[in-house]
Design an enzyme around this catalytic site. Structure first.
Site, PDB file in Angstrom:
ATOM      1  N   HIS A  11       0.835  -1.208   0.000  1.00 13.80           N
ATOM      2  CA  HIS A  11       0.000   0.000   0.000  1.00 13.80           C
ATOM      3  C   HIS A  11       0.864   1.250   0.000  1.00 13.80           C
ATOM      4  O   HIS A  11       1.744   1.402   0.851  1.00 13.80           O
ATOM      5  CB  HIS A  11      -0.910  -0.019   1.235  1.00 13.80           C
ATOM      6  CG  HIS A  11      -1.848   1.132   1.303  1.00 13.80           C
ATOM      7  ND1 HIS A  11      -1.929   1.975   2.368  1.00 13.80           N
ATOM      8  CD2 HIS A  11      -2.763   1.586   0.392  1.00 13.80           C
ATOM      9  CE1 HIS A  11      -2.857   2.889   2.149  1.00 13.80           C
ATOM     10  NE2 HIS A  11      -3.380   2.677   0.954  1.00 13.80           N
ATOM     11  N   GLU A  38       0.504  -0.478  -4.778  1.00 13.52           N
ATOM     12  CA  GLU A  38      -0.521   0.529  -5.055  1.00 13.52           C
ATOM     13  C   GLU A  38       0.126   1.893  -4.872  1.00 13.52           C
ATOM     14  O   GLU A  38       0.845   2.117  -3.885  1.00 13.52           O
ATOM     15  CB  GLU A  38      -1.680   0.362  -4.062  1.00 13.52           C
ATOM     16  CG  GLU A  38      -2.860   1.297  -4.290  1.00 13.52           C
ATOM     17  CD  GLU A  38      -2.891   2.524  -3.380  1.00 13.52           C
ATOM     18  OE1 GLU A  38      -3.848   3.293  -3.476  1.00 13.52           O
ATOM     19  OE2 GLU A  38      -1.950   2.738  -2.582  1.00 13.52           O
ATOM     20  N   ASP A  40      -0.622   6.319  -5.562  1.00 16.00           N
ATOM     21  CA  ASP A  40      -1.631   7.344  -5.857  1.00 16.00           C
ATOM     22  C   ASP A  40      -1.040   8.362  -6.823  1.00 16.00           C
ATOM     23  O   ASP A  40       0.089   8.810  -6.634  1.00 16.00           O
ATOM     24  CB  ASP A  40      -2.018   8.078  -4.563  1.00 16.00           C
ATOM     25  CG  ASP A  40      -2.522   7.131  -3.490  1.00 16.00           C
ATOM     26  OD1 ASP A  40      -3.614   6.567  -3.664  1.00 16.00           O
ATOM     27  OD2 ASP A  40      -1.802   6.941  -2.486  1.00 16.00           O
ATOM     28  N   HIS A  53      -0.251  11.429  -2.235  1.00 16.04           N
ATOM     29  CA  HIS A  53      -1.571  11.067  -1.693  1.00 16.04           C
ATOM     30  C   HIS A  53      -2.454  12.262  -1.332  1.00 16.04           C
ATOM     31  O   HIS A  53      -3.618  12.343  -1.730  1.00 16.04           O
ATOM     32  CB  HIS A  53      -1.404  10.175  -0.462  1.00 16.04           C
ATOM     33  CG  HIS A  53      -2.700   9.728   0.134  1.00 16.04           C
ATOM     34  ND1 HIS A  53      -3.414  10.476   1.046  1.00 16.04           N
ATOM     35  CD2 HIS A  53      -3.440   8.611  -0.081  1.00 16.04           C
ATOM     36  CE1 HIS A  53      -4.516   9.847   1.378  1.00 16.04           C
ATOM     37  NE2 HIS A  53      -4.562   8.699   0.712  1.00 16.04           N
ATOM     38  N   GLU A 113      -3.857   4.230  -8.392  1.00 15.70           N
ATOM     39  CA  GLU A 113      -5.083   4.896  -7.942  1.00 15.70           C
ATOM     40  C   GLU A 113      -5.067   6.329  -8.454  1.00 15.70           C
ATOM     41  O   GLU A 113      -4.186   7.114  -8.108  1.00 15.70           O
ATOM     42  CB  GLU A 113      -5.195   4.879  -6.406  1.00 15.70           C
ATOM     43  CG  GLU A 113      -6.502   5.541  -5.991  1.00 15.70           C
ATOM     44  CD  GLU A 113      -6.671   5.743  -4.495  1.00 15.70           C
ATOM     45  OE1 GLU A 113      -6.032   5.067  -3.683  1.00 15.70           O
ATOM     46  OE2 GLU A 113      -7.484   6.636  -4.156  1.00 15.70           O
TER      47      GLU A 113
HETATM   48  O1  G3P Z   1      -6.441   1.961  -3.108  1.00 17.95           O
HETATM   49  C1  G3P Z   1      -6.594   1.579  -1.791  1.00 17.95           C
HETATM   50  C2  G3P Z   1      -6.331   2.702  -0.830  1.00 17.95           C
HETATM   51  O2  G3P Z   1      -5.107   3.295  -1.185  1.00 17.95           O
HETATM   52  C3  G3P Z   1      -7.419   3.753  -0.820  1.00 17.95           C
HETATM   53  O3  G3P Z   1      -7.244   4.716   0.173  1.00 17.95           O
HETATM   54  O4  G3P Z   1      -6.546   6.897   1.040  1.00 17.95           O
HETATM   55  O5  G3P Z   1      -4.944   5.016   1.078  1.00 17.95           O
HETATM   56  O6  G3P Z   1      -5.543   6.118  -1.071  1.00 17.95           O
HETATM   57  P1  G3P Z   1      -6.029   5.724   0.307  1.00 17.95           P
HETATM   58 MG    MG Z   2      -4.456   4.903  -2.450  1.00 19.99          MG
END
Ligand code: G3P
Ligand code: MG
Length: 248
Positions: A11, A38, A40, A53, A113
């Site tokens: 993550h 993952e 952002d 993020h 994302e």
């Molecule tokens: O994509 C899963 C997760 O990353 C979504 O929440 O706020 O960590 O981007 P966040």
């Molecule tokens: Mg995310």
């Protein structure tokens, strides 16, 4: 083309062990034999896609204020490691292009994302997908996700054969199932703290994959897996590797 999705996705890179959304985080996940991360993506003021993020700079950089008001060059002058730990002092916010190069070099898959700053839902998806289309060939190891339906609609329209994931917040929108169908998503990505067994089963009945964020506790992963959850976003993938899934 089936999605080659692993059980564990790092993550924001590998957020428990390296500053989130950095090249160092990708390397940390790769060094742990994690197959996917993952990340952002957002746009700078001058429309460069960067891995970041928050809408503001304060939490993870030595800057302040809105990220979307800064140009690429201004953001590259910031550092984003010292908030996390001394050994990361001086590192920079990566561009999407820099992150893709490391991922390709380390032979990893990506859940990108689309995390637009408010009002930039369309452009962020367009620019990120445009860059991906020039660099990324391995479409069975790529998942484009977003909480923003407009961003997923862009992905649906300009890269229909790439896998998409619908991210759901704590409170699901009433029309989530229609959205999942309309956007033709491969996965529905749910908040692990708030999802129920019944909701997981409803997604499975739609023949979509279920991914859960953010799972750092092996006991929680075991329960969710018994309900049918297919994959887990984790800040500390090693905890799940050791406690739940044997990867070797
Ligand atoms: O994509 C899963 C997760 O990353 C979504 O929440 O706020 O960590 O981007 P966040
Ligand atoms: Mg995310």
């Amino acid at each position: 083309m089936p999605l080659k999705l692993p059980k564990i996705i790092g993550h924001r890179g590998c957020a428990a062990y390296a500053p989130e959304n950095t090249l160092e985080g990708i390397h940390t996940a790769a060094d742990m034999d994690i197959d996917w991360v993952e990340l952002d993506v957002k746009l700078t003021k001058d429309e460069v896609p960067i891995i970041f993020h928050d809408d503001t700079l304060d939490r993870t950089t030595n800057g302040t204020g809105n990220m979307a008001d800064r140009t690429y060059k201004e953001l590259k002058d910031l550092e984003c490691g010292s908030w996390f730990g001394e050994s990361f002092i001086g590192i920079q916010i990566p561009t999407l292009e820099e992150a893709l190069e490391v991922l390709i070099d380390r032979d990893m898959g990506l859940n990108l994302e689309i995390k637009p700053c408010p009002g930039r839902e369309k452009e962020t998806a367009e620019v990120a997908l445009d860059l991906l289309s020039t660099i990324w060939d391995d479409h069975d190891r790529l998942l484009i996700s977003s909480f923003q339906h407009v961003s997923l609609e862009v992905a649906h329209d300009i890269a229909n054969d790439w896998h998409r994931g619908l991210l759901l917040p704590e409170e699901w929108p009433e029309n989530w199932a229609e959205l999942a169908d309309y956007l033709q998503v491969s996965s529905v990505n749910v908040n692990a703290e708030h999802v129920t067994r019944e909701q997981v089963e409803t997604i499975m009945d739609m023949e979509k994959l279920v991914l859960a964020y953010t799972v750092n506790n092996p006991d929680q992963a075991r329960i969710l897996q018994s309900w049918g959850v297919d994959g887990f976003f984790s800040d500390c993938p090693d905890a799940l590797q050791e406690g739940v899934f044997s990867v070797h």
